[in-house]
Design an enzyme around this catalytic site. Structure first.
Site, mmCIF file in Angstrom:
data_model
loop_
_atom_site.group_PDB
_atom_site.id
_atom_site.type_symbol
_atom_site.label_atom_id
_atom_site.label_comp_id
_atom_site.label_asym_id
_atom_site.label_seq_id
_atom_site.Cartn_x
_atom_site.Cartn_y
_atom_site.Cartn_z
ATOM 1 C CB CYS A 1 -0.889 -0.009 1.244
ATOM 2 S SG CYS A 1 -1.722 1.559 1.557
ATOM 3 C CB CYS B 1 -5.250 6.159 -2.992
ATOM 4 S SG CYS B 1 -3.873 5.127 -3.446
ATOM 5 C CB THR C 1 -3.922 4.260 4.969
ATOM 6 O OG1 THR C 1 -4.732 3.115 5.219
ATOM 7 C CG2 THR C 1 -2.900 3.938 3.913
ATOM 8 C CD GLU D 1 -2.996 0.550 7.182
ATOM 9 O OE1 GLU D 1 -3.437 1.012 6.133
ATOM 10 O OE2 GLU D 1 -2.075 -0.280 7.195
ATOM 11 C CG HIS E 1 -10.390 4.272 -0.527
ATOM 12 N ND1 HIS E 1 -9.254 4.821 -1.077
ATOM 13 C CD2 HIS E 1 -9.951 3.418 0.432
ATOM 14 C CE1 HIS E 1 -8.186 4.331 -0.476
ATOM 15 N NE2 HIS E 1 -8.573 3.471 0.444
ATOM 16 C CE1 TYR F 1 -8.734 0.340 -0.871
ATOM 17 C CE2 TYR F 1 -9.206 -1.884 -0.172
ATOM 18 C CZ TYR F 1 -8.803 -0.608 0.120
ATOM 19 O OH TYR F 1 -8.458 -0.286 1.398
ATOM 20 C CB CYS G 1 -3.873 -0.045 -4.995
ATOM 21 S SG CYS G 1 -5.014 -0.637 -3.733
ATOM 22 C CD GLU H 1 -5.140 -1.048 3.087
ATOM 23 O OE1 GLU H 1 -4.036 -1.592 2.882
ATOM 24 O OE2 GLU H 1 -5.310 0.163 3.084
HETATM 25 FE FE1 SF4 Z 1 -3.370 1.833 -0.009
HETATM 26 FE FE2 SF4 Z 1 -4.745 0.905 -2.075
HETATM 27 FE FE3 SF4 Z 1 -5.924 2.532 -0.301
HETATM 28 FE FE4 SF4 Z 1 -4.045 3.413 -2.033
HETATM 29 S S1 SF4 Z 1 -6.094 2.597 -2.536
HETATM 30 S S2 SF4 Z 1 -4.191 3.901 0.122
HETATM 31 S S3 SF4 Z 1 -2.664 1.681 -2.102
HETATM 32 S S4 SF4 Z 1 -5.126 0.468 0.064
HETATM 33 FE FE FE Z 2 -7.036 1.426 2.035
#
Ligand code: SF4
Ligand code: FE
Length: 487
Positions: A101, A105, A192, A261, A296, A300, A303, A451
């Site tokens: 991660c 984001c 995060t 985190e 968000h 996902y 990422c 996550e």
């Molecule tokens: Fe982390 Fe993925 Fe959230 Fe970006 S979108 S902060 S990489 S978990």
């Molecule tokens: Fe996240």
């Protein structure tokens, strides 16, 4: 200063005032150099360095819709459905390069959600939150900030509303209203990249009612503001980062990059008026929460797919190192991993392509498809990990440590018995196995598995949205029409 490099980002973190951070029983004076924290900073740094890399700069940078300046995409208000897709593509690249991660984001998603919500609040209440927020975004763009999108409260007794909790502090709330601003108290969990951020953009965590007005607060504070304490999250295998041997950080699996985190506690923190973007307009909490969650959940589909690419690569590599790359069942399992991973990517792209312009002017993803995306993310990475563990064999959890591989007395024995396919170095095989451990059980598994389950809302949160957005009445009409059943 626009478009920082990774090194400039790290310098800017050093310029913050001292942060109060607790990690493993210690108060951390120098977070930048702490091996556990440093790995997570390295991941965020990639979001800056890749903006200067000719291979990726077209994806990593874009034009601000506010100033027209070239900015890092992480500070961007999405200006088209192509922009939304580019966001997902960028996240995939970063997942591929970091294998974890990269944290930045959440702030990008919060910027877009607060932008569209403040506009709608102002339309209804003739407030000036939106203009204030535009000024804040200008700063974010100009300073190339990493922003912690700060949403999840600890929540206490889940059967009770915020205003019904025995301890009001389990939700962030306003404790004092002054002419020049407000004072807030409470905490945000699972944050995060909290310690690696310049700013926290605080948002309410759920839909609120009139009686929860003090909890309907959206505002921004600098990471080093007076009254904040960070409690760093303990994660699986984190001590491996402290375990330097002659063979290097082999046991980390991913020696350079990590996630982060924290539990953040706000102990009577003052927020001036110009940094307040919602203050008691409880009916807009659901709009803010749902749009942030949708952005968000889209994230996902980028990422986790990028990290999924690393799992596929690790599967193919370890199969080769074990000498089984030609076996048909191995090839089939890798094909299944790719199928699942690309299905997630398809969801990320689809909810972006089906996005729409908001009244505020930025673009929002399709809410139903973004929730479908995340619901699949709560499942497929587990199956992808299961297949990788199957292909790897059990050695990724039984392998002796890097210390045995660094010790001349034991190294030759380990190398003799842990040898794989002819011509493959045992050390390379062990490194790959440790990466697999990291991705599916260790520190990166927090980012790839847990996550995927709970980040951007647990599976049930998506099911509620899917149920609400699925328009069953229209579908019933379709079936009744074909069956020639009249209502
Ligand atoms: Fe982390 Fe993925 Fe959230 Fe970006 S979108 S902060 S990489 S978990
Ligand atoms: Fe996240």
């Amino acid at each position: 200063m626009v478009l920082k490099t990774g090194a400039e980002y790290i310098e800017s973190l050093k310029k913050r005032g001292p942060l109060r951070i607790y990690l493993l029983g210690e108060k951390i004076e120098n977070p930048i150099e702490h091996p556990i924290i440093r790995a997570s900073i390295n991941s965020v740094s990639l979001t800056y360095d890749l903006a200067h890399n000719p291979e990726y700069s077209a994806l990593m940078t874009t034009k601000s819709i506010i100033t027209g300046n070239t900015i890092n995409r992480f500070c961007h208000l999405h200006n088209s459905t192509e922009d939304l897709q580019d966001k997902v593509k960028m996240q995939r690249v970063l997942g591929q390069v970091s294998g974890t991660c990269f944290q930045r984001c959440v702030g990008m998603d919060a910027l877009n959600a607060v932008f569209l919500t403040t506009y709608e609040i102002d339309q209804k209440f003739k407030t000036d939150y939106h203009q204030r927020f535009i000024e804040y975004i200008k700063l974010a763009e100009a300073e190339d900030w990493t922003i912690d999108g700060c949403m999840t409260d600890p929540k206490g007794d889940r059967s009770k509303r915020p205003s019904e909790q025995k301890d009001p502090d389990v939700f962030v709330h306003v404790t004092e209203r002054r002419d020049d601003g407000v004072v807030i108290r409470g905490a945000k969990a699972h944050q995060t990249g909290a310690v690696n951020s310049h700013e926290h953009l605080i948002m309410p965590t759920l839909a609120m009612r009139n009686e929860d007005k003090d909890y309907a607060i959206c505002c921004a504070v600098p990471a080093d503001v007076k009254g904040i304490t960070y409690y760093y999250g303990r994660q699986s295998c984190d001590l491996r980062r402290l375990d330097e041997t002659e063979a290097g950080n082999v046991d980390c699996g991913n020696p350079v990059y990590g996630g982060q985190e924290c539990l953040i506690v706000f102990d009577d923190v003052f927020v001036p008026n110009e940094r307040i973007f919602m203050n008691g307009e409880s009916e807009f909490c659901s709009r803010l929460v749902e749009s942030f969650a949708a952005y968000h959940r889209q994230s996902y589909g980028g990422c986790k797919v990028g990290v999924g690419d690393v799992l596929v690569g690790a599967a193919a590599s370890i199969a080769e190192y074990n000498g089984v790359e030609g076996a048909s069942h191995i090839r089939d399992k890798i094909t299944e991993m790719v199928h699942l991973n690309e299905t997630l990517y398809s969801c990320g792209i689809a909810c972006s392509a089906a996005g729409h312009k908001t009244p505020a002017g930025n673009y929002l993803v399709d809410l139903l498809l973004a929730n479908i995306c995340k619901q699949n993310v709560t499942r497929f990475p587990y199956e992808i990990s299961r297949l990788l563990q199957d292909i790897a064999g059990g050695l990724f959890v039984t392998c002796p440590s890097a210390r045995e591989l660094s010790n001349p007395e034991t190294r030759s024995i380990i190398e003799k018995y842990l040898v794989g396919a002819e011509g493959v170095s045992t050390m390379d095989r062990v490194k790959m196995l440790r990466l697999i451990e990291n991705l599916t059980l260790g520190r990166a598994a927090v980012g790839y598995l847990t996550e995927s389950m709970h980040g951007a809302g647990s599976p049930q949160a998506q099911r509620i949205m899917i149920n609400r957005l699925s328009d069953l009445e229209a579908k019933k009409k379709l079936a009744k029409s074909l069956a020639q059943v009249s209502d």
